[in-house]
Design an enzyme around this catalytic site. Sequence first.
Site, PDB file in Angstrom:
ATOM      1  N   ILE A 170       0.822  -1.210   0.000  1.00 26.31           N
ATOM      2  CA  ILE A 170       0.000   0.000   0.000  1.00 26.31           C
ATOM      3  C   ILE A 170       0.856   1.260   0.000  1.00 26.31           C
ATOM      4  O   ILE A 170       0.384   2.352  -0.327  1.00 26.31           O
ATOM      5  CB  ILE A 170      -0.949  -0.001   1.227  1.00 26.31           C
ATOM      6  CG1 ILE A 170      -2.085   0.995   1.034  1.00 26.31           C
ATOM      7  CG2 ILE A 170      -0.191   0.285   2.518  1.00 26.31           C
ATOM      8  CD1 ILE A 170      -3.162   0.900   2.101  1.00 26.31           C
ATOM      9  N   SER A 171       2.132   1.136   0.324  1.00 27.99           N
ATOM     10  CA  SER A 171       2.998   2.305   0.479  1.00 27.99           C
ATOM     11  C   SER A 171       3.691   2.683  -0.822  1.00 27.99           C
ATOM     12  O   SER A 171       4.487   1.898  -1.363  1.00 27.99           O
ATOM     13  CB  SER A 171       4.070   2.025   1.540  1.00 27.99           C
ATOM     14  OG  SER A 171       5.083   3.014   1.511  1.00 27.99           O
TER      15      SER A 171
END
Length: 217
Positions: A11-12
């Site tokens: 997600i980063s």
Amino acid sequence: MKRITFYLDFISPYAWLAFERLPEVLEGLTYSVTYQPVLLGALLQQHGNPGPAGIAPKRDWTYRHVTWLGHAQGTPLQMPARHPFNPLPLLRQALACSDDGSINRYVAGTVLRHVWQGGGDALDPTRLAALADALAEQVRPGQDVNSDGPKALLRANTEAAQAAGVFGVPAFGVDGKLFWGLDGLPMLRAYLDGDAWFDGPAWDAVSQLPSGLPGKP
């Protein structure tokens, strides 16, 4: 040879940028990397941190910043159709390719590109099916995204990261030291290169610095 643990959650965007930047920053050094998927949300929750996406102006800045950083370092990066999103299906898909909680660079890169290239919805069922096909040869016998094995590995990875002091991703562990963030890569390089600064007192001294805020040690 130094062994680096690369803690990441897909997600980063900074994890994607660091994944692409790492080989260039460490060029010429002898090292190995273990890619360790963890649940960023659990790391943030442990410290009461809402994360960049939890603060509206910071969310806008973060997305703007990472898009520019991708441009600046020559790494293709397009924000996915929705962000943040629940990364569990991606983390479990990656860990279906693991026996011990670590994944290889091919698996890590395949999932990161799924999220950060093309601007699609990371959780679109058709795209998830295509991702599963791309990783099919990497999946361990008896494993799949819904089996208990990847869930247990993710939980163990995240708990081990918390115990090691990891508070966000990307983070890089080596010799009991943690280096955080894309902008921590030059510092990691300096340590691996034998910079004498790391032999002095500065690394540990900061943890003894008292806080000036009420109720804080």
